[in-house]
Design an enzyme around this catalytic site. Structure first.
Site, short mmCIF file in Angstrom:
data_model
loop_
_atom_site.label_atom_id
_atom_site.label_comp_id
_atom_site.label_asym_id
_atom_site.label_seq_id
_atom_site.Cartn_x
_atom_site.Cartn_y
_atom_site.Cartn_z
N CYS A 414 73.44 52.78 32.64
CA CYS A 414 74.09 51.75 32.13
C CYS A 414 74.03 52.08 30.20
O CYS A 414 74.09 51.52 29.65
CB CYS A 414 74.24 50.59 31.86
SG CYS A 414 74.34 50.06 33.55
N ASN A 415 73.59 53.38 29.53
CA ASN A 415 74.13 53.96 28.59
C ASN A 415 73.27 55.46 28.44
O ASN A 415 72.58 56.04 28.32
CB ASN A 415 72.19 53.66 27.92
CG ASN A 415 72.74 53.42 26.09
OD1 ASN A 415 73.35 54.65 25.86
ND2 ASN A 415 71.62 52.83 25.47
#
EC number: 2.8.1.9
Length: 792
Positions: A414-415
């Site tokens: 999620c980055n």
């Protein structure tokens, strides 16, 4: 092995181990503490006992519950070394909800901007959808880090001056790499603002001036506070976003937004929504309401998750009991030392893992190394390479780890910004991965044209032991340094039933697959390609193409000859590559370059024979008989190629193999064998500046696959693609034809010289293969893009 000094003494370690016996019982090694840490067994037992013992109900009904919630609020402030005079605690569902709350309520005024770090959690990118800023800017990590070195970066500021407000959001610790942005940057930003020109504007209009703006800092501390102390007396961000499950493992569904007194001043006085418990009154018959005076009460909409909040008390107690203060070193400081020590140990061991040829096994993703704890946390991100250099997909690593009971994380975590930065993905590559290839967050499409789309991440908590790290190292050594790729893939396939559902699908894609078929209807001209996602109609359907006794249907069935009846090839006329074929509606249509105009020929040999004269030519010194395709196409060819007297000939009789290839093999107008196979991994090793697809085209192969290792195809003897069996006839000896760019016709000699260097002076690239005669050959066989390639 490098030395490792344990943070915990023997008694402390024994007490910790006793709390996590379920790991041994389940034969699991847990290495994803950045995702969530694990709860202690006594922690959840005590929480359950409290629920059985006490009457804990809606805090609007029961004062005791309200007192518990207030105790937790006080413990949160104490945990971060601050007090209620300096910070408000607003309970939220998680850190994401805290970020959303800031985005919805921060008052930018007319000239305020929103700035965020590239290496941020997806939730920070989500803030862009709700903030009401004039413009938005993406900052590089070093642009934020640079603010920490300003002389004024001391203890922050207590208030604000008249003017509009800008907000800067960044993570205290990158959840991808573990890099810690210096927290001194907070005061630097608050006091000095951001210099003009910092960051990339991604939305909105550039303000005329921001000299009078107040700058506020929103700190995403979810990853950081899980294993590090955050001292809010020393560093004073305006907003701090956290999730408690990352600290305690249990309970989930509760986080917090800590708001400084200064930060509270920058919140809007009027909300776009209010829920129960946030107002003094609200009239149903008129647009009239009044928010609570107590700051945190204005933003805690509805009934709090009070059971989860009460459960946090046992989390604080358990952490302090299992990792007690020692020699004036507080609990979180000790945890920070422990996880950093493990990360430092792992990083050193990973760097020592090499193949017999000296090729490193591991590609590490890190900003500053692991020597300084204040700059690096307990996270290690990496990818695995083959002995020839190309990457192994992170999905394969996830499969291997899962089969050995090792729980780790793969992907971008999620980055996406950190993935972009560490993997070196420019905007074109990002589009290729997410828009054209269709990758989505959380899937296992890990390699696109050899480029990793994510990484492997291991992260540590206070309960992680050195033995756990050693098991990971053992897995990498045995699975990659001591095992051949085919053996490893076979093992994964045999045990695929034990994998989680998502990994089962990835395991099915570990074997090499048929990526593309290339049909060259006219010898030495461009290809008609069949690949994943669609073909071109005609004889083929979608991704499938039929086979004949001579090879792929229509492959090298036509050739161009000069006035002397000799075949014209790219050696003589490189512009042949600009003649692009299209097979559809029972017609072969030829175009030159990008011109929409073309010339059509019937695919039916019977239709062709009715109005054609017979002629003869040679291919590789062998006589061939063919049908002249007529004056119209002959004139079209001469006009576009600039050569007089050209004719198009179609093969009318079969020819057999010679020149060392098996005599029984039936051939079209190919030079040597029915099929030419090329491995994209081998092409990738050439590392030309042009696109990989352009380089693949140079080799004019029929069958394109992609394997784990470059040049492994040179060792094949037999292989099966889908249901079709093939015999390897030998390597393809290359000539200067591959120096021609098949999209432009331009020549460049480095292709041959690079192959010669990689193959120790030999000009081998790709392999000739022919279909093995079986009972199935009597029926129509097909090849389909996506077919699994099995080497036998």
């Amino acid at each position: 092995m490098s030395s490792y000094q344990s943070e915990f003494n023997a008694d402390e370690q024994a007490a910790i181990d006793k709390e996590f016996t379920r790991l041994a019982n389940n034969k699991s090694i847990y290495l994803d503490h950045a995702g969530t840490t694990l709860y202690a067994e006594s922690q959840v037992t005590a929480a359950a006992e409290q629920l059985q013992r006490d009457v804990i109900c809606n805090p609007h009904t029961c004062r005791v519950t309200g007192d518990y919630v207030d105790q937790v609020r006080f413990k949160v402030l104490e945990f971060f070394n601050t007090k209620e005079d300096d910070y408000h605690v607003i309970f939220t569902a998680n850190a994401t909800a805290a970020l959303s709350l800031v985005a919805e309520n921060f008052d930018f005024g007319r000239q305020g901007n929103f700035h965020y770090c590239q290496e941020n959690h997806t939730s920070v990118l989500g803030m862009r959808e709700r903030v009401q800023a004039r413009a938005m800017y993406m900052l590089k990590e070093e642009e934020i880090t640079g603010m920490a070195s300003l002389p004024s970066a001391a203890n922050g500021v207590d208030g604000s001056s008249p003017g509009d407000n800008s907000l800067v959001t960044f993570s205290a610790q990158c959840n991808f790499s573990g890099y810690k942005i210096p927290l001194a940057a907070i005061a630097g930003i608050q006091k000095q603002g951001l210099a003009h020109g910092l960051g990339k504007r991604v939305s909105g209009e550039a303000p005329q001036t921001t000299d009078n703006n107040n700058y506020y800092v929103c700190l995403d501390a979810a990853s950081f506070v899980a294993t590090n102390p955050l001292d809010l007396q020393r560093y004073r961000p305006d907003y701090v976003c956290i999730s408690f499950y990352k600290i305690f493992g249990y309970p989930t569904g509760v986080g917090a937004l800590l708001v400084s007194r200064r930060g509270a001043e920058a919140f809007r006085k009027k909300r776009n929504f209010f829920g129960g418990g946030t107002i003094n009154y609200a009239y149903p018959h008129a647009m009239d309401h009044q928010l609570r005076e107590v700051f945190h009460q204005r933003y805690e909409d509805g009934t709090l998750p009070f059971l989860s909040i009460v459960g946090l008390l046992e989390g604080f107690r358990t952490l302090g009991r299992l990792v007690p203060r020692r020699s004036d070193v507080a609990t979180m400081e000790r945890i920070s030392r422990h996880v950093h020590g493990l990360a430092q140990y792992l990083e050193k061991q990973l760097r020592q893992l090499k193949y017999p040829n000296g090729q490193p096994l591991i590609e590490l993703y890190n900003r500053v190394g692991y020597e300084e704890r204040h700059r690096q946390g307990g996270i290690v991100a990496f990818n695995v390479r083959t002995d020839a250099g190309p990457f192994v997909g992170f999905g394969e690593i996830a499969c291997v780890a899962a089969l050995q009971g090792i729980l780790l994380r793969t992907g971008c975590f999620c980055n996406i910004g950190a993935c972009q930065r560490y993997l070196g993905l420019d905007e074109t590559m990002m589009d290729a991965i997410y828009k054209r290839a269709g990758r989505i967050c959380g899937d296992y499409y890990d390699l696109i044209d050899g480029q990793p789309t994510g990484a492997v991440r291991v992260s540590f908590g206070y309960m992680t032991r050195r033995q756990d790290v050693d098991e990971l190292l053992k897995m990498l050594q045995l699975s990659y340094l001591a095992t051949k790729p085919q053996q490893r893939l076979q093992l994964i396939e045999e045990q695929a039933g034990e994998l989680p559902k998502a990994l089962k699908e990835r395991a099915q894609r570990l074997r090499p697959q048929l990526l593309q078929l290339a049909i060259y209807p006219v010898k030495s001209c461009a290809a008609f390609k069949i690949k994943e996602g669609g073909g071109g109609g005609g004889a083929g359907a979608g991704r499938t193409w039929p086979l004949t006794a001579q090879g792929l249907q229509y492959d090298r069935e036509w050739m161009i000859v000069d006035m002397n009846g000799m075949a014209v090839t790219q050696k003589r006329c490189s512009e042949l590559c600009l003649i692009r074929p299209l097979i559809r509606d029972d017609q072969l249509v030829l175009h030159f370059g990008d011109s929409p105009a073309g010339v059509s020929l019937p695919l039916s040999l019977a239709d062709q024979a009715e109005n054609s004269s017979r002629c003869r030519s040679k291919v590789c010194r062998q006589p061939v008989e063919g049908l002249d395709c007529g004056d119209e196409v002959a004139l079209w060819l001469s006009q576009h190629l600039g050569l007089e007297g050209l004719r198009l000939l179609r093969q009318s009789s079969q020819r057999s193999a010679s020149n060392g290839v098996r005599q029984q093999q039936k051939l079209s107008l190919v030079n040597q064998a029915q099929f030419l196979l090329v491995n994209r991994s081998s092409v990738r090793s050439l590392q030309f500046e042009e696109s990989l697809d352009e380089t693949v085209d140079r080799f004019r192969a029929n069958i394109i696959i992609d394997t784990g290792s470059a040049f492994e195809e040179l060792s094949y003897k037999q292989l099966t693609i889908g249901q079709v069996q093939f015999q390897v006839e030998g390597p393809c000896q290359r000539c200067d034809m591959i120096c021609i760019n098949q999209r432009t016709g331009e020549r460049s000699p480095e292709t041959l010289t690079t192959i010669s260097r990689l193959q120790s002076g030999k000009m081998r690239f790709g392999i000739y293969i022919s279909r093995i005669s079986t009972e199935n050959n009597k029926e129509q066989q097909h090849l389909t893009c996506g077919d699994v390639v099995v080497v036998t």
